[in-house]
Design a protein around this motif. Structure first.
Motif, mmCIF file in Angstrom:
data_model
loop_
_atom_site.group_PDB
_atom_site.id
_atom_site.type_symbol
_atom_site.label_atom_id
_atom_site.label_comp_id
_atom_site.label_asym_id
_atom_site.label_seq_id
_atom_site.Cartn_x
_atom_site.Cartn_y
_atom_site.Cartn_z
ATOM 1 N N PHE A 1 0.864 -1.172 0.000
ATOM 2 C CA PHE A 1 0.000 0.000 0.000
ATOM 3 C C PHE A 1 0.909 1.232 0.000
ATOM 4 C CE2 PHE A 1 -2.345 -3.466 1.794
ATOM 5 C CZ PHE A 1 -3.672 -3.281 1.422
ATOM 6 N N LEU A 2 0.650 2.161 -0.911
ATOM 7 C CA LEU A 2 1.521 3.320 -1.078
ATOM 8 C C LEU A 2 0.889 4.584 -0.504
ATOM 9 C CD1 LEU A 2 2.779 2.714 -4.727
ATOM 10 C CD2 LEU A 2 3.887 2.053 -2.571
ATOM 11 N N VAL A 3 1.714 5.396 0.135
ATOM 12 C CA VAL A 3 1.304 6.701 0.653
ATOM 13 C C VAL A 3 1.900 7.758 -0.252
ATOM 14 C CG1 VAL A 3 1.358 8.274 2.622
ATOM 15 C CG2 VAL A 3 1.273 5.801 3.006
ATOM 16 N N HIS A 4 1.048 8.556 -0.888
ATOM 17 C CA HIS A 4 1.498 9.603 -1.796
ATOM 18 C C HIS A 4 1.362 10.969 -1.127
ATOM 19 C CE1 HIS A 4 1.738 6.707 -5.088
ATOM 20 N NE2 HIS A 4 0.520 6.289 -4.771
ATOM 21 N N PRO A 5 2.312 11.877 -1.357
ATOM 22 C CA PRO A 5 2.232 13.210 -0.729
ATOM 23 C C PRO A 5 0.952 13.944 -1.120
ATOM 24 C CG PRO A 5 4.375 12.854 -1.773
ATOM 25 C CD PRO A 5 3.492 11.728 -2.215
ATOM 26 N N GLY A 6 0.473 14.775 -0.193
ATOM 27 C CA GLY A 6 -0.714 15.579 -0.459
ATOM 28 C C GLY A 6 -1.993 14.857 -0.104
ATOM 29 N N GLY A 7 -3.082 15.358 -0.620
ATOM 30 C CA GLY A 7 -4.375 14.721 -0.409
ATOM 31 C C GLY A 7 -4.778 14.670 1.047
ATOM 32 N N GLU A 8 -5.149 13.482 1.506
ATOM 33 C CA GLU A 8 -5.656 13.304 2.862
ATOM 34 C C GLU A 8 -4.556 13.160 3.911
ATOM 35 O OE1 GLU A 8 -9.203 10.533 2.937
ATOM 36 O OE2 GLU A 8 -8.489 10.195 0.884
ATOM 37 N N SER B 1 1.528 18.287 4.364
ATOM 38 C CA SER B 1 0.889 17.112 3.761
ATOM 39 C C SER B 1 1.918 16.288 2.984
ATOM 40 C CB SER B 1 -0.244 17.542 2.818
ATOM 41 O OG SER B 1 0.265 18.302 1.736
ATOM 42 N N ARG B 2 3.197 16.657 3.130
ATOM 43 C CA ARG B 2 4.257 15.985 2.368
ATOM 44 C C ARG B 2 4.738 14.727 3.078
ATOM 45 N NH1 ARG B 2 4.038 17.178 -2.603
ATOM 46 N NH2 ARG B 2 6.214 16.587 -2.852
ATOM 47 N N LEU B 3 3.810 13.794 3.215
ATOM 48 C CA LEU B 3 4.087 12.466 3.792
ATOM 49 C C LEU B 3 4.041 11.455 2.660
ATOM 50 C CD1 LEU B 3 4.249 10.383 6.195
ATOM 51 C CD2 LEU B 3 1.742 10.437 6.188
ATOM 52 N N ARG C 1 -7.639 0.413 0.565
ATOM 53 C CA ARG C 1 -6.826 1.410 1.239
ATOM 54 C C ARG C 1 -6.766 1.151 2.721
ATOM 55 N NH1 ARG C 1 -9.235 7.028 0.073
ATOM 56 N NH2 ARG C 1 -9.362 7.602 2.252
ATOM 57 N N ILE C 2 -5.722 1.639 3.345
ATOM 58 C CA ILE C 2 -5.564 1.596 4.793
ATOM 59 C C ILE C 2 -5.498 3.037 5.287
ATOM 60 C CG2 ILE C 2 -4.108 0.923 6.725
ATOM 61 C CD1 ILE C 2 -3.096 -1.406 5.024
ATOM 62 N N GLU C 3 -6.437 3.397 6.154
ATOM 63 C CA GLU C 3 -6.411 4.712 6.787
ATOM 64 C C GLU C 3 -5.778 4.551 8.168
ATOM 65 O OE1 GLU C 3 -10.442 6.060 6.798
ATOM 66 O OE2 GLU C 3 -10.584 6.101 4.604
ATOM 67 N N VAL D 1 -0.005 12.250 13.221
ATOM 68 C CA VAL D 1 0.082 11.778 11.843
ATOM 69 C C VAL D 1 -1.255 11.163 11.445
ATOM 70 C CG1 VAL D 1 1.262 10.239 10.215
ATOM 71 C CG2 VAL D 1 2.543 11.276 12.121
ATOM 72 N N ARG D 2 -1.750 11.571 10.296
ATOM 73 C CA ARG D 2 -2.975 10.978 9.740
ATOM 74 C C ARG D 2 -2.730 10.765 8.254
ATOM 75 N NH1 ARG D 2 -8.528 11.149 11.089
ATOM 76 N NH2 ARG D 2 -8.010 12.472 12.872
#
Length: 199
Positions: free
Chosen positions: A26-33, A52-54, A157-159, A191-192
């Motif tokens: 599962f990939l975490v992309h910068p921005g968004g949520e 949001s740059r995670l 997805r994993i929140e 962190v969210r």
């Protein structure tokens, strides 16, 4: 005799496709949520910094979290914004030294016994352990993470969310004298984020 191309393709699909009982990426992309923030509560001032740059990845079998999870997260520290340009400059140059240490990184993860499966749509509390690196200093830390695995026709997805304290002295982050009463010894980090299944 060589196996037919169709058989090879089927074997590769079986190896790489996420399925029950098999770890998926599962990939975490910068921005968004995605959001990383810290709160500094000192005698003279209280302020928040956020970005949001995670980005990063989670490799996990949702059915057996404790046996399968590894993660890698990175936060772009130069993107942290406190709402005041001059304070941002002091924070980046005098405290975090982002030109030398541009990112905070969390690696590892050991899920402690008792953490179970990620059921679809149901938040689960996980006790995790990993290595947090900030300002060139690495420490093993323990976190309580609330995660929810959500399946849909579009994407799995994993929140996730967590919060933890960061003591500046532990990471050799200095506090210039003129800001001594304005910057707390301990920053509360939250962190969210959302990690989406890799195609």
């Amino acid at each position: 005799m060589k196996p037919p191309a169709s058989a090879i393709a089927a074997a590769l699909l079986f190896i790489t496709a996420p399925s029950a009982g098999r770890a998926a990426t599962f990939l975490v992309h910068p921005g968004g949520e995605n959001k990383v923030s810290f709160t500094s509560r000192a005698a003279m001032e209280r302020f928040e910094g956020k970005t949001s740059r995670l980005e990063g990845s989670i490799v996990v079998d949702p059915a057996t979290v404790g046996d399968s999870a590894t993660v890698h997260f990175e936060v772009d520290l130069a993107s942290l914004d406190t709402g005041i340009a001059k304070r941002n400059q002091h924070m980046r140059e005098a405290h975090l030294e982002t030109a030398t240490y541009p990112k905070a990184v969390f690696d590892g993860v050991a899920i402690r016994p008792g953490s179970g499966a990620l059921s679809s749509g149901k938040p689960v509390t996980l006790d995790v352990e990993g290595t947090f690196t900030l300002h060139g200093v690495a420490h093993r830390i323990q976190l309580t993470v609330v995660a929810a695995y959500k399946q849909s026709g579009k994407e799995d997805r994993i929140e996730f969310q967590t919060a933890f304290p960061v003591a500046l002295a532990d990471y050799r982050i200095s506090r210039p004298q003129f800001l001594f009463l304005k910057l707390a010894d301990v920053q509360q980090v939250r962190v969210r984020g959302v990690a989406v299944a890799s195609p």
